[in-house]
Design an enzyme around this catalytic site. Structure first.
Site, mmCIF file in Angstrom:
data_model
loop_
_atom_site.group_PDB
_atom_site.id
_atom_site.type_symbol
_atom_site.label_atom_id
_atom_site.label_comp_id
_atom_site.label_asym_id
_atom_site.label_seq_id
_atom_site.Cartn_x
_atom_site.Cartn_y
_atom_site.Cartn_z
ATOM 1 N N ASP A 95 47.770 18.630 -3.828
ATOM 2 C CA ASP A 95 48.095 18.397 -5.238
ATOM 3 C C ASP A 95 47.219 19.287 -6.120
ATOM 4 O OD1 ASP A 95 45.839 16.776 -4.530
ATOM 5 O OD2 ASP A 95 46.105 15.577 -6.341
ATOM 6 N N GLU A 99 44.260 13.944 -4.765
ATOM 7 C CA GLU A 99 42.815 14.181 -4.916
ATOM 8 C C GLU A 99 42.496 14.379 -6.384
ATOM 9 O OE1 GLU A 99 38.872 16.074 -4.987
ATOM 10 O OE2 GLU A 99 40.726 16.854 -5.821
#
Ligand SMILES: [Zn+2]
Length: 398
Positions: free
Chosen positions: A75, A140
């Site tokens: 991400d 994250e």
């Protein structure tokens, strides 16, 4: 496409717009790279009430130990105003030897290089003498609730055990080879509400100004320093991050003032002992508030933010030694072993196996025009490849 080429890997990953919490095709892209190499790939979706579901990936090649884990995230943070970028954030264009795109260094670049390094290792040496796994989350940069923590727990419950982990976050401040991270400071945040008595600014003896209490309490947290640092860690540091009264009137003494703080602490403390020290300072300042002479103790309420980050320091010579030797061999630089910077998912992994972090140069992470030198991708792939060979050789001898 050969997955032994980190540049092609990275371009494929950047072209998947995986802004947290969107998977954006990035994990599917990674799966497509790993399966032909012989990895068993599993996709794990994590859920939490009130939060978007998050896709995660766990892939492993080999069934025996020693077992090396590579961890990271696909991400990325949002690109912001795309018009500000000199190359579109999800186009992965190369100009003047640099590859542009969101996630180029944080941290699709690290993943692209590790995939390439594993592919080359298998080409040259056959399957690893043990196991290699990828533990990759899509959460994250977001709340990190449905990411690495749950993925680790899920894998461990299936019987997965690891001997060491390398996280591919960008750790180098200026040049590839600058810095390996071997630990992280802890982080605790809190909010303090100070209560006074409202009144007329011209009749202060009838009032009790909450601002005086808040200033005194906040100062007690900022000075004196919590410690002077340790051989491995910088000094712990607390910053007051906001101080709010919200009083629009110039002739009213406010009854309430609020401030918030965050402390980054070293291994002199634990989350619990640092909280106890903060409360001790607040109580002392409340009892002897020099800004409110002759008054009763300052009344305040403390609220701790959820989920403190725990401090950790990795002491594993095989892991740190192998990686240091590889960085030195490939770059000619002696990497600094550091514990600086923010928190990372390594703080969760440390509960399962020794963990270190090494990746690209972090200068442009989260910025407009995030980019990586194409040459760095090749160098990092060679470092990772050398590290894989060294670590397995060392781990098998042990
Ligand atoms: Zn990152």
């Amino acid at each position: 496409m050969s997955v032994a080429d980190p540049v092609a890997n990275l371009q494929a990953l950047i072209r998947c717009p995986s802004v947290t919490p969107a998977e954006g095709g990035a994990l599917t892209g990674l799966e497509t790279m790993l399966k032909p190499l012989g990895f068993t790939v599993e996709r794990m979706v994590a859920s939490e009430p009130g939060m978007p579901d998050i896709e995660n990936l766990y892939a492993r090649i080999g069934t025996d130990g020693p077992h090396l884990m590579f961890a990271g995230h696909t991400d990325v943070v949002p690109p912001g105003d795309e018009a500000s970028w000199s190359h579109p954030p999800f186009a992965a264009e190369i100009a003047d030897g640099e590859l542009f795109g969101r996630g180029a260094v944080d941290m699709k670049g690290g993943i692209a290089c590790f995939v390439a390094a594993v592919a080359r290792h298998i080409e040259q040496h056959g399957a690893p003498k043990g196991s290699i796994s990828f533990l990759i989350t899509g959460d994250e940069e977001g709340p990190a609730v449905n990411g690495t923590t749950k993925l680790l727990k899920w894998a461990a419950e299936k019987g997965e055990r690891w001997d060491a982990c390398l996280v591919g976050e960008p750790t180098n401040p200026d040049v590839l080879g600058d810095m390996i991270k071997i630990g992280r400071r802890g982080s605790v945040s809190g909010k303090v509400v100070v209560h006074g008595v409202q009144g007329h600014a011209a009749y202060p003896h009838l009032a009790d100004n909450a601002v005086r209490g808040a200033l005194s309490l906040a100062s007690s947290l900022m000075d004196p320093p919590f410690d002077t640092g340790t051989p491995e860690f910088p000094a712990s540091n607390l910053e007051v991050t906001t101080l709010d009264v919200g009083n629009p009137a110039t002739n009213v003494v406010p009854e309430k003032a609020t401030f918030a703080f965050n402390i980054r602490f070293n291994d002199t403390w634990t989350a619990d002992t640092v909280k106890a020290e903060i409360l001790r300072r607040l109580d002392a300042a409340a009892a002897t508030n020099p800004l409110r002479p002759g008054r009763d103790s300052t009344r305040y309420e403390m609220t701790w933010a959820d989920r403190p980050s725990h401090v950790f320091l990795t002491r594993n010579d095989a892991l740190i030694g192998s990686l240091t030797a590889s960085v030195k061999d490939i770059t000619g630089k002696e990497p600094k072993l550091s514990t600086t910077g923010g928190t990372s998912d390594a703080r969760f992994i440390k509960d399962y196996c020794p963990v270190v972090e090494f990746g690209l140069v972090g200068q442009t992470m989260h910025m407009v025009d995030e980019r990586v030198a194409v040459a760095d991708l090749e160098t990092l792939t060679r470092i990772y490849g050398d590290f894989i060979t060294r670590w397995f050789a060392d781990a098998v001898i042990r």
